[in-house]
Design a protein around this motif. Structure first.
Motif, PDB file in Angstrom:
ATOM      1  N   ASN A 131       0.825  -1.214   0.000  1.00 47.11           N
ATOM      2  CA  ASN A 131       0.000   0.000   0.000  1.00 47.11           C
ATOM      3  C   ASN A 131       0.857   1.261   0.000  1.00 47.11           C
ATOM      4  OD1 ASN A 131      -1.944   2.070   0.817  1.00 47.11           O
ATOM      5  ND2 ASN A 131      -3.308   0.350   1.242  1.00 47.11           N
ATOM      6  N   LYS A 132       1.836   1.285   0.862  1.00 44.36           N
ATOM      7  CA  LYS A 132       2.687   2.465   1.004  1.00 44.36           C
ATOM      8  C   LYS A 132       3.508   2.725  -0.256  1.00 44.36           C
ATOM      9  CE  LYS A 132       6.032   4.519   4.223  1.00 44.36           C
ATOM     10  NZ  LYS A 132       6.787   4.299   5.500  1.00 44.36           N
ATOM     11  N   LYS A 133       4.049   1.666  -0.849  1.00 42.37           N
ATOM     12  CA  LYS A 133       4.860   1.814  -2.066  1.00 42.37           C
ATOM     13  C   LYS A 133       4.000   2.253  -3.249  1.00 42.37           C
ATOM     14  CE  LYS A 133       8.358  -1.622  -0.775  1.00 42.37           C
ATOM     15  NZ  LYS A 133       8.922  -2.966  -1.069  1.00 42.37           N
ATOM     16  N   LEU A 134       2.797   1.672  -3.354  1.00 48.35           N
ATOM     17  CA  LEU A 134       1.911   2.036  -4.457  1.00 48.35           C
ATOM     18  C   LEU A 134       1.491   3.494  -4.358  1.00 48.35           C
ATOM     19  CD1 LEU A 134       0.383   1.106  -6.967  1.00 48.35           C
ATOM     20  CD2 LEU A 134      -1.502   0.411  -5.481  1.00 48.35           C
ATOM     21  N   GLN A 135       1.277   3.968  -3.154  1.00 45.03           N
ATOM     22  CA  GLN A 135       0.880   5.363  -2.958  1.00 45.03           C
ATOM     23  C   GLN A 135       1.929   6.316  -3.543  1.00 45.03           C
ATOM     24  OE1 GLN A 135      -0.086   6.433   1.075  1.00 45.03           O
ATOM     25  NE2 GLN A 135      -0.061   8.625   0.654  1.00 45.03           N
ATOM     26  N   LEU A 180      -5.040  -3.847  -2.152  1.00 48.28           N
ATOM     27  CA  LEU A 180      -5.527  -3.101  -3.313  1.00 48.28           C
ATOM     28  C   LEU A 180      -6.914  -2.512  -3.044  1.00 48.28           C
ATOM     29  CD1 LEU A 180      -4.405  -5.541  -6.158  1.00 48.28           C
ATOM     30  CD2 LEU A 180      -3.505  -3.245  -5.763  1.00 48.28           C
ATOM     31  N   ILE A 181      -7.791  -3.319  -2.468  1.00 47.78           N
ATOM     32  CA  ILE A 181      -9.142  -2.829  -2.143  1.00 47.78           C
ATOM     33  C   ILE A 181      -9.066  -1.700  -1.118  1.00 47.78           C
ATOM     34  CG2 ILE A 181     -11.344  -3.453  -1.093  1.00 47.78           C
ATOM     35  CD1 ILE A 181     -10.934  -6.283  -2.245  1.00 47.78           C
ATOM     36  N   LYS A 182      -8.236  -1.887  -0.117  1.00 46.12           N
ATOM     37  CA  LYS A 182      -8.059  -0.859   0.902  1.00 46.12           C
ATOM     38  C   LYS A 182      -7.562   0.433   0.274  1.00 46.12           C
ATOM     39  CE  LYS A 182      -5.398   0.124   5.113  1.00 46.12           C
ATOM     40  NZ  LYS A 182      -4.344  -0.381   6.035  1.00 46.12           N
ATOM     41  N   PHE A 183      -6.600   0.313  -0.630  1.00 45.64           N
ATOM     42  CA  PHE A 183      -6.038   1.486  -1.304  1.00 45.64           C
ATOM     43  C   PHE A 183      -7.122   2.225  -2.090  1.00 45.64           C
ATOM     44  CE2 PHE A 183      -3.701   3.741  -4.618  1.00 45.64           C
ATOM     45  CZ  PHE A 183      -2.604   4.247  -3.934  1.00 45.64           C
ATOM     46  N   ALA A 184      -7.936   1.464  -2.821  1.00 46.75           N
ATOM     47  CA  ALA A 184      -8.995   2.073  -3.630  1.00 46.75           C
ATOM     48  C   ALA A 184     -10.026   2.786  -2.766  1.00 46.75           C
ATOM     49  CB  ALA A 184      -9.664   1.003  -4.489  1.00 46.75           C
ATOM     50  N   LYS A 185     -10.341   2.236  -1.615  1.00 45.29           N
ATOM     51  CA  LYS A 185     -11.338   2.837  -0.740  1.00 45.29           C
ATOM     52  C   LYS A 185     -10.820   4.100  -0.048  1.00 45.29           C
ATOM     53  CE  LYS A 185     -14.013  -1.352   0.227  1.00 45.29           C
ATOM     54  NZ  LYS A 185     -14.437  -2.330   1.251  1.00 45.29           N
ATOM     55  N   GLU A 186      -9.510   4.151   0.160  1.00 45.09           N
ATOM     56  CA  GLU A 186      -8.927   5.275   0.904  1.00 45.09           C
ATOM     57  C   GLU A 186      -8.500   6.429   0.010  1.00 45.09           C
ATOM     58  OE1 GLU A 186      -5.702   3.550   3.044  1.00 45.09           O
ATOM     59  OE2 GLU A 186      -6.973   2.731   4.648  1.00 45.09           O
ATOM     60  N   LYS A 187      -8.206   6.162  -1.263  1.00 46.89           N
ATOM     61  CA  LYS A 187      -7.653   7.184  -2.144  1.00 46.89           C
ATOM     62  C   LYS A 187      -8.696   7.698  -3.126  1.00 46.89           C
ATOM     63  CE  LYS A 187      -3.787   6.208  -0.144  1.00 46.89           C
ATOM     64  NZ  LYS A 187      -3.289   7.059   0.960  1.00 46.89           N
ATOM     65  N   GLU A 188      -8.668   8.982  -3.403  1.00 46.86           N
ATOM     66  CA  GLU A 188      -9.607   9.570  -4.355  1.00 46.86           C
ATOM     67  C   GLU A 188      -9.239   9.185  -5.791  1.00 46.86           C
ATOM     68  OE1 GLU A 188      -9.790  13.749  -3.796  1.00 46.86           O
ATOM     69  OE2 GLU A 188     -10.742  13.636  -1.838  1.00 46.86           O
ATOM     70  N   ASN A 189     -10.275   9.064  -6.621  1.00 48.27           N
ATOM     71  CA  ASN A 189     -10.105   8.785  -8.051  1.00 48.27           C
ATOM     72  C   ASN A 189      -9.296   7.516  -8.295  1.00 48.27           C
ATOM     73  OD1 ASN A 189     -11.356  11.356  -8.787  1.00 48.27           O
ATOM     74  ND2 ASN A 189      -9.456  12.287  -8.038  1.00 48.27           N
ATOM     75  N   THR A 190      -9.488   6.538  -7.411  1.00 50.16           N
ATOM     76  CA  THR A 190      -8.779   5.265  -7.498  1.00 50.16           C
ATOM     77  C   THR A 190      -9.795   4.146  -7.351  1.00 50.16           C
ATOM     78  OG1 THR A 190      -6.843   6.291  -6.475  1.00 50.16           O
ATOM     79  CG2 THR A 190      -6.896   3.899  -6.539  1.00 50.16           C
ATOM     80  N   TYR A 191      -9.764   3.162  -8.270  1.00 46.50           N
ATOM     81  CA  TYR A 191     -10.832   2.179  -8.334  1.00 46.50           C
ATOM     82  C   TYR A 191     -10.270   0.764  -8.475  1.00 46.50           C
ATOM     83  CZ  TYR A 191     -12.955   6.632  -9.402  1.00 46.50           C
ATOM     84  OH  TYR A 191     -13.312   7.956  -9.350  1.00 46.50           O
ATOM     85  N   PHE A 192     -10.914  -0.167  -7.780  1.00 46.29           N
ATOM     86  CA  PHE A 192     -10.522  -1.577  -7.786  1.00 46.29           C
ATOM     87  C   PHE A 192     -11.476  -2.373  -8.660  1.00 46.29           C
ATOM     88  CE2 PHE A 192     -11.065  -5.890  -6.119  1.00 46.29           C
ATOM     89  CZ  PHE A 192      -9.760  -6.352  -6.137  1.00 46.29           C
ATOM     90  N   VAL A 193     -10.915  -3.356  -9.388  1.00 42.59           N
ATOM     91  CA  VAL A 193     -11.698  -4.230 -10.263  1.00 42.59           C
ATOM     92  C   VAL A 193     -11.431  -5.684  -9.868  1.00 42.59           C
ATOM     93  CG1 VAL A 193     -12.081  -4.973 -12.633  1.00 42.59           C
ATOM     94  CG2 VAL A 193     -11.527  -2.576 -12.161  1.00 42.59           C
TER      95      VAL A 193
END
Length: 278
Positions: A131-135, A180-193
Motif C-alpha cells: 500500500n505504502k509503495k503504491l501510494q 488493493l481494495i483498501k487502497f482504492a477505498k482510501e484514495k480519491e479517483n482510485t478504483y478496484f476491479v
C-alpha cells in the motif's frame, strides 16, 4: 484523441492466446509504437515474444462503443515479471512510463491509468508494504504528468493463483488483493476491479484470453462509472459481443486484408482482387 497509460506486469501486458478470441479491429483504437500512433493490433504490449491478448483491447472497444466520434490511444508500458520495487519512481520502468505518456500527450489527452501488478509480490510478506509503495508511485505519476485527478484503475489478482504451475508460489495473493481494495477505498479517483471468476492459461499464473476480454469490460465499468467493481458484471459476455462484433469500415477491411497478405495467407493476385471488391 484520448489516451490511457497501461502499466504493471504480465497480466497487464497480456498473455492470452491470440487464437482463442475474436480479433478486435477498430480504426478508432490506436496504440503508441515507435513514437507513432498506429491502428491497434494484438499483442498491444509487446514486452515478450509470448505477449498476447490483454485487457486493454476490450477496454478500448467499450470506450469506442460509448464514444462514437473520438479515438482512443493505448500507451503500453507494462513489463512481465516486474515487482512493485521495479516500479519505484527512481527505476527505469517508472521513468519509461512517464516518458512515453509525456510523448503521447503532445497530441492526446491522458484520461486514465490502468494498473495490474501483484503476482510478483504475492509471497514473502511483500503485501505488508504494498500500500505504502503504491501510494508513492500513484502520487508521483499524477504529479509528473500534471493530472492530479486522473482515474487510476487497478485489477485484483485471480483466484487461480497459489494452486499450480508458475502461480504455485503466489500464496499471498488474497492479502495483496486486500491491500488493493483498501487502497482504492482510501484514495480519491482510485478504483478496484475484481478478478473473481476469471481463469488462467495452463501455466497457472496468466489470465487466458477470454478472461482478459472480461477483465477489460470490468476495467471500463470502473473507469466510466468511477466506482469499484467488486463483483463480475452480469452481462459481460453480451457487452463483449456488442462492442467487438460491429460492422467493419472500409479502412478496417483493407487493414485485415493487408495483414493476411503480409502474413502469407494469400498471393498478390488474390490480394488485389479482394481489394477491388472493398
Amino acid at each position: 484523441m484520448k489516451s490511457v497509460l497501461m502499466i504493471g506486469q504480465s497480466n497487464m501486458a497480456g498473455r492470452g492466446f491470440l487464437d482463442e478470441v475474436p480479433t478486435i479491429c477498430n480504426e478508432r483504437i490506436q496504440m503508441l509504437r515507435n513514437g507513432r500512433w498506429q491502428m491497434m493490433t494484438e499483442p498491444i504490449n509487446y514486452d515478450r515474444p509470448v505477449a498476447g491478448v490483454g485487457l486493454a483491447g476490450s477496454f478500448a472497444a467499450m470506450w469506442c462503443m460509448e464514444n462514437q466520434e473520438d479515438k482512443i490511444g493505448l500507451i503500453p508500458c507494462a513489463e512481465g515479471g516486474s515487482s512493485l520495487d521495479d516500479w519505484a519512481i527512481d527505476k527505469i520502468l517508472f521513468k519509461n512510463a512517464v516518458s512515453q505518456a509525456k510523448f503521447a500527450i503532445q497530441d492526446s489527452e491522458l484520461v486514465g491509468i490502468l494498473w495490474h501488478q501483484g503476482e510478483n509480490d504475492s509471497y514473502g510478506g511483500n503485501y505488508q508494504t504494498y500500500n505504502k509503495k503504491l501510494q508513492v508511485i500513484v502520487e508521483t505519476l499524477r504529479k509528473e504528468l500534471d493530472v492530479p485527478e486522473i482515474p487510476f484503475v487497478m485489477g485484483g489478482l485471480g483466484d487461480f493463483l497459489g494452486k499450480s504451475g508458475f502461480g504455485l508460489n503466489c500464496t499471498e495473493y488474497e492479502l495483496v488483493n486486500h491491500e488493493l481494495i483498501k487502497f482504492a477505498k482510501e484514495k480519491e479517483n482510485t478504483y478496484f476491479v475484481t478478478a473473481e471468476g476469471l481463469t488462467s492459461n495452463p501455466d497457472g499464473i496468466h489470465m487466458n484470453a477470454v478472461s482478459q476480454r472480461k477483465f477489460g469490460i470490468r476495467y471500463y465499468e470502473a473507469f466510466s462509472k468511477q466506482k469499484n467493481v467488486l463483483k463480475p458484471i452480469k452481462n459481460e459476455i453480451e457487452l463483449l459481443e456488442i462492442c467487438i462484433n460491429k460492422p467493419y469500415t472500409k479502412g478496417e477491411k483493407m487493414y485485415l486484408e493487408m495483414m493476411d497478405f503480409a502474413l502469407g495467407k494469400m498471393n498478390y493476385e488474390e490480394f488485389m482482387v479482394r481489394l477491388s471488391k472493398l
